[in-house]
Write a protein that holds these residues in place. Structure first.
Motif, PDB file in Angstrom:
ATOM      1  N   ASP A 212      35.273  19.968  33.511  1.00 37.42           N
ATOM      2  CA  ASP A 212      36.317  19.359  32.588  1.00 37.42           C
ATOM      3  C   ASP A 212      36.740  18.193  33.176  1.00 37.42           C
ATOM      4  OD1 ASP A 212      36.004  21.861  31.700  1.00 37.42           O
ATOM      5  OD2 ASP A 212      37.861  22.774  31.920  1.00 37.42           O
ATOM      6  N   CYS A 213      37.126  17.647  34.488  1.00 39.26           N
ATOM      7  CA  CYS A 213      37.022  16.424  34.262  1.00 39.26           C
ATOM      8  C   CYS A 213      36.055  16.041  34.161  1.00 39.26           C
ATOM      9  CB  CYS A 213      37.813  15.723  35.786  1.00 39.26           C
ATOM     10  SG  CYS A 213      39.409  16.706  36.377  1.00 39.26           S
ATOM     11  N   PHE A 214      34.863  15.952  34.697  1.00 40.77           N
ATOM     12  CA  PHE A 214      33.209  15.224  34.639  1.00 40.77           C
ATOM     13  C   PHE A 214      33.734  15.105  32.853  1.00 40.77           C
ATOM     14  CE2 PHE A 214      31.659  17.475  38.636  1.00 40.77           C
ATOM     15  CZ  PHE A 214      32.573  16.700  39.269  1.00 40.77           C
ATOM     16  N   CYS A 215      34.105  15.438  32.266  1.00 43.85           N
ATOM     17  CA  CYS A 215      33.326  15.876  30.634  1.00 43.85           C
ATOM     18  C   CYS A 215      34.477  15.012  29.983  1.00 43.85           C
ATOM     19  CB  CYS A 215      32.492  16.742  30.506  1.00 43.85           C
ATOM     20  SG  CYS A 215      30.728  17.499  30.886  1.00 43.85           S
ATOM     21  N   GLU A 216      35.401  14.748  30.868  1.00 40.85           N
ATOM     22  CA  GLU A 216      36.947  14.722  29.515  1.00 40.85           C
ATOM     23  C   GLU A 216      36.658  13.397  28.984  1.00 40.85           C
ATOM     24  OE1 GLU A 216      39.632  14.521  32.902  1.00 40.85           O
ATOM     25  OE2 GLU A 216      39.221  12.381  33.251  1.00 40.85           O
ATOM     26  N   ASP A 217      37.162  13.007  27.996  1.00 37.91           N
ATOM     27  CA  ASP A 217      37.474  11.960  27.326  1.00 37.91           C
ATOM     28  C   ASP A 217      37.828  10.512  27.886  1.00 37.91           C
ATOM     29  OD1 ASP A 217      36.494  13.629  25.381  1.00 37.91           O
ATOM     30  OD2 ASP A 217      38.339  12.898  24.141  1.00 37.91           O
ATOM     31  N   ILE A 218      37.112   9.959  27.397  1.00 34.34           N
ATOM     32  CA  ILE A 218      37.662   8.065  28.218  1.00 34.34           C
ATOM     33  C   ILE A 218      38.947   7.825  26.804  1.00 34.34           C
ATOM     34  CG2 ILE A 218      37.190   5.349  28.930  1.00 34.34           C
ATOM     35  CD1 ILE A 218      33.598   6.995  28.599  1.00 34.34           C
ATOM     36  N   LEU A 219      40.258   7.917  28.321  1.00 30.66           N
ATOM     37  CA  LEU A 219      41.444   7.493  27.002  1.00 30.66           C
ATOM     38  C   LEU A 219      41.527   6.424  26.874  1.00 30.66           C
ATOM     39  CD1 LEU A 219      43.332  10.176  29.036  1.00 30.66           C
ATOM     40  CD2 LEU A 219      41.917  10.579  27.108  1.00 30.66           C
ATOM     41  N   ASP A 220      42.749   6.407  25.984  1.00 30.92           N
ATOM     42  CA  ASP A 220      42.181   4.864  25.655  1.00 30.92           C
ATOM     43  C   ASP A 220      43.850   3.699  26.351  1.00 30.92           C
ATOM     44  OD1 ASP A 220      44.385   6.190  24.286  1.00 30.92           O
ATOM     45  OD2 ASP A 220      44.685   5.060  22.772  1.00 30.92           O
ATOM     46  N   ILE A 221      44.945   4.834  27.118  1.00 38.55           N
ATOM     47  CA  ILE A 221      45.668   4.369  28.011  1.00 38.55           C
ATOM     48  C   ILE A 221      45.186   4.222  29.079  1.00 38.55           C
ATOM     49  CG2 ILE A 221      47.268   5.575  26.695  1.00 38.55           C
ATOM     50  CD1 ILE A 221      47.068   8.019  29.035  1.00 38.55           C
ATOM     51  N   ASP A 222      43.559   4.189  29.674  1.00 37.51           N
ATOM     52  CA  ASP A 222      43.155   4.066  30.643  1.00 37.51           C
ATOM     53  C   ASP A 222      42.327   2.667  30.466  1.00 37.51           C
ATOM     54  OD1 ASP A 222      43.994   6.174  31.697  1.00 37.51           O
ATOM     55  OD2 ASP A 222      41.809   7.561  31.792  1.00 37.51           O
ATOM     56  N   VAL A 223      42.461   2.181  29.764  1.00 33.86           N
ATOM     57  CA  VAL A 223      41.378   0.937  29.324  1.00 33.86           C
ATOM     58  C   VAL A 223      42.467   0.233  29.215  1.00 33.86           C
ATOM     59  CG1 VAL A 223      39.163   0.060  28.932  1.00 33.86           C
ATOM     60  CG2 VAL A 223      39.229   2.505  29.416  1.00 33.86           C
ATOM     61  N   ASP A 224      42.535  -1.065  29.893  1.00 31.79           N
ATOM     62  CA  ASP A 224      43.458  -2.532  29.863  1.00 31.79           C
ATOM     63  C   ASP A 224      42.796  -3.255  29.246  1.00 31.79           C
ATOM     64  OD1 ASP A 224      46.011  -0.323  29.924  1.00 31.79           O
ATOM     65  OD2 ASP A 224      45.666  -1.256  31.988  1.00 31.79           O
ATOM     66  N   LEU A 225      40.958  -4.075  29.633  1.00 35.09           N
ATOM     67  CA  LEU A 225      40.403  -5.034  29.182  1.00 35.09           C
ATOM     68  C   LEU A 225      39.775  -5.341  27.721  1.00 35.09           C
ATOM     69  CD1 LEU A 225      38.463  -4.636  32.282  1.00 35.09           C
ATOM     70  CD2 LEU A 225      40.383  -5.797  31.391  1.00 35.09           C
ATOM     71  N   GLU A 226      40.307  -3.773  27.106  1.00 33.82           N
ATOM     72  CA  GLU A 226      39.941  -3.747  26.180  1.00 33.82           C
ATOM     73  C   GLU A 226      40.279  -2.553  25.198  1.00 33.82           C
ATOM     74  OE1 GLU A 226      35.550  -3.656  24.963  1.00 33.82           O
ATOM     75  OE2 GLU A 226      34.803  -5.092  26.634  1.00 33.82           O
ATOM     76  N   THR A 227      40.674  -2.925  23.899  1.00 30.79           N
ATOM     77  CA  THR A 227      41.312  -1.935  22.675  1.00 30.79           C
ATOM     78  C   THR A 227      40.516  -1.001  23.036  1.00 30.79           C
ATOM     79  OG1 THR A 227      43.032  -3.448  22.329  1.00 30.79           O
ATOM     80  CG2 THR A 227      42.360  -1.460  20.556  1.00 30.79           C
ATOM     81  N   ILE A 228      40.660   0.435  22.904  1.00 28.43           N
ATOM     82  CA  ILE A 228      38.960   1.153  22.937  1.00 28.43           C
ATOM     83  C   ILE A 228      40.256   2.427  22.044  1.00 28.43           C
ATOM     84  CG2 ILE A 228      37.403   0.369  24.220  1.00 28.43           C
ATOM     85  CD1 ILE A 228      37.976   3.527  25.371  1.00 28.43           C
ATOM     86  N   ALA A 229      38.804   3.396  20.776  1.00 26.69           N
ATOM     87  CA  ALA A 229      39.812   4.776  20.728  1.00 26.69           C
ATOM     88  C   ALA A 229      39.084   6.257  21.959  1.00 26.69           C
ATOM     89  CB  ALA A 229      38.668   4.843  19.609  1.00 26.69           C
ATOM     90  N   SER A 230      40.270   6.501  22.219  1.00 30.09           N
ATOM     91  CA  SER A 230      39.960   8.011  22.957  1.00 30.09           C
ATOM     92  C   SER A 230      38.799   8.631  22.615  1.00 30.09           C
ATOM     93  CB  SER A 230      41.034   8.858  23.333  1.00 30.09           C
ATOM     94  OG  SER A 230      41.782   7.991  23.815  1.00 30.09           O
ATOM     95  N   GLN A 231      37.456   8.630  23.552  1.00 36.82           N
ATOM     96  CA  GLN A 231      36.359   8.827  23.302  1.00 36.82           C
ATOM     97  C   GLN A 231      35.683   9.613  23.893  1.00 36.82           C
ATOM     98  OE1 GLN A 231      33.434   5.252  23.322  1.00 36.82           O
ATOM     99  NE2 GLN A 231      35.280   4.971  23.295  1.00 36.82           N
ATOM    100  N   PRO A 232      35.367  10.809  24.410  1.00 36.53           N
ATOM    101  CA  PRO A 232      33.620  11.525  24.755  1.00 36.53           C
ATOM    102  C   PRO A 232      33.246  10.204  25.282  1.00 36.53           C
ATOM    103  CG  PRO A 232      33.663  12.467  23.116  1.00 36.53           C
ATOM    104  CD  PRO A 232      34.482  11.163  22.740  1.00 36.53           C
TER     105      PRO A 232
END
Length: 375
Positions: free
Chosen positions: A178-198
Motif C-alpha cells: 500500500d505504501c509502495f503504490c500510494e498516490d503521490i500527494l500534492d502536499i509532498d511536492v514543493d518544486l511544482e504544482t501537481i495534482a495528487s495522483q497514483p
C-alpha cells in the motif's frame, strides 16, 4: 509521475534476516573460534600447551589457551548475540585474535556504530592512507589490501546466501505494498504544482543482495507497472554478481587516484562494477523518462553511494524524497539521522529543503507481519 523506491538492508532486517554488519562479523568470529578448537583437537599431541587451539584464516588468526574448560567456553561463546558480550567473554576465556585484515579489527571495535557503508568507507580510508604514505612497497600494500577485501566479499556472499536460505517464513505484504503504490500527494511536492495522483510506474532500486523483495514487486505489479533493479547485484544471479566497495567519486582523495598509474586503486570502486551490467544504465533511463518521487525504506543513505545518490536526488526530474523511517522499540526514530545523510548528497541545499518531505508528512516503515511459518 513515476516513483523510485530505494530499498536498503533495513528492509531485509525487518523480515528477520540476520544480514546486518553486526550479524556477519559475529558469525565470522564465532566460526573461526570453532575452527581453531577443531584444528587444535586434531593437532593437540604436537602443540605447545599455551597454543593448543589455533586457526589461521586469510583475514584473522585465532589462538585459544587451555586455562578454562574449552568445551564450556565454546558453548558460552556460541550463545552470545552481541559483539560487545562476545569480546568480553573471549578476553576472559583466554582467546586472542591477530587481525591480518586490519579493517576487520577496526570494525570489531566500532561495532556499535557500524553499518555496511561504514565498512566500505573504512576500506577507502585505508586505501587512501597507503597511497598517501607512499614508499617502495606501496603497490604491494595496495594489492594485499584488495586481496583481503576480496576474501571478505566472498565470505559475505556465502553468508548472505545461507541466511536467505534459512528464511522459511511468509508475510502479509499488503501494508508495505500500500505504501509502495500510494498516490503521490500534492502536499509532498514543493518544486511544482501537481495534482495528487497514483504513480504511473514503480522502479524498486534494491541495494540488497537477497531476493526477499521479489514477492512485493510481484504484488505491486497487480496494481501498477513495476520493475526491480538489483543495482548492487544478487547472490542468486551469477550474471549480476554482488558489488561491494566504495562509491563516492566526489571525495577529494578519490580524485587524486585519477593521476596515479596503479589500476589496483580502482578495483573496489563501485562505478567500475556498475559497468559490468546494464543496471546503472537502466536506472539512468528511468530517471530521464519522466518526473519522479523517491521513497526510501531501510537505507542509511551513507557516503559510500554518493555518486549514485547525487545523480538521483539532484536530477531535474526528482521532485520529492520521502523517508519511511525506522521507529525503534523505545519510541525514538532515525528520521533526523537520515536527513543528515541526505544533506551530504545535495550541492544545492535549497533544493534539498524543498525536495525532502518533512517529518509530519512522513511515517514509519510498516513492519512485516508474519502469516505462515514453514519451519
Amino acid at each position: 509521475m513515476n516513483r523510485l523506491i530505494i530499498i536498503g538492508n533495513g528492509f531485509d532486517l525487518a523480515h528477520g534476516l540476520k544480514t546486518s554488519y553486526h550479524d556477519f562479523i559475529l558469525y565470522y568470529l564465532k566460526d573461526n573460534i570453532i575452527k581453531a578448537f577443531n584444528e587444535g583437537v586434531k593437532k593437540s599431541y604436537n602443540q605447545p600447551y599455551r597454543s593448543l587451539y589455533h586457526h589461521r584464516h586469510d583475514m584473522l588468526e585465532v589462538s585459544i589457551s587451555v586455562e578454562y574448560d574449552i568445551y564450556q567456553s565454546i558453548e558460552l561463546i556460541s550463545k552470545t548475540s552481541k559483539i560487545k558480550d562476545f569480546v568480553e567473554l573471549t578476553d576472559k576465556r583466554g582467546i586472542s585474535f591477530n587481525y591480518i585484515f586490519k579493517i576487520l579489527e577496526i570494525g570489531v571495535h566500532k561495532f556499535s556504530k557500524y553499518n555496511w557503508v561504514d565498512f566500505e568507507i573504512e576500506y577507502f580510508k585505508e586505501l587512501a592512507s597507503i597511497k598517501t604514505k607512499g614508499g617502495y612497497d606501496i603497490d604491494k600494500n595496495i594489492e594485499e589490501l584488495n586481496v583481503h577485501f576480496d576474501n571478505f566479499k566472498a565470505l559475505l556472499e556465502s553468508y548472505l546466501k545461507a541466511q536467505q536460505g534459512l528464511l522459511k517464513t511468509t508475510f502479509d505484504r499488503k501494508l508495505l505494498c500500500d505504501c509502495f503504490c500510494e498516490d503521490i500527494l500534492d502536499i509532498d511536492v514543493d518544486l511544482e504544482t501537481i495534482a495528487s495522483q497514483p504513480p504511473k510506474r514503480l522502479l524498486f532500486l534494491n541495494f540488497n543482495y537477497t531476493n526477499i523483495l521479489e514477492p512485493y514487486v510481484k504484488e505491486c505489479r497487480k496494481r501498477i507497472h513495476s520493475d526491480i533493479n538489483y543495482i548492487h547485484g544478487s547472490v542468486n544471479d551469477e550474471n549480476n554478481p554482488p558489488i561491494f566497495g566504495f562509491g563516492d567519486e566526489f571525495n577529494k582523495k578519490y580524485k587524486e587516484f585519477e593521476d596515479e598509474g596503479n589500476n589496483e586503486l580502482f578495483k573496489h570502486i563501485k562505478s567500475f562494477g556498475y559497468l559490468k551490467t546494464n543496471n546503472y544504465s537502466d536506472l539512468t533511463r528511468f530517471l530521464e523518462i519522466d518526473k519522479f518521487q523517491v521513497q526510501i525504506y531501510g537505507h542509511s543513505c551513507g557516503l559510500s553511494d554518493r555518486t549514485m545518490f547525487k545523480e538521483i536526488f539532484e536530477h531535474v526530474n526528482c521532485l520529492s524524497v520521502k523517508l519511511f523511517y525506522h521507529l525503534k522499540e523505545d519510541g525514538s526514530d532515525d528520521y533526523t539521522d537520515k536527513t543528515y545523510e541526505l544533506y551530504r548528497h545535495f550541492s544545492d541545499k535549497n533544493s534539498m529543503r524543498k525536495k525532502i518531505v518533512d517529518k509530519q508528512k512522513s511515517r514509519a516503515m510498516p513492519q512485516p507481519i508474519q502469516t505462515i511459518s514453514n519451519v
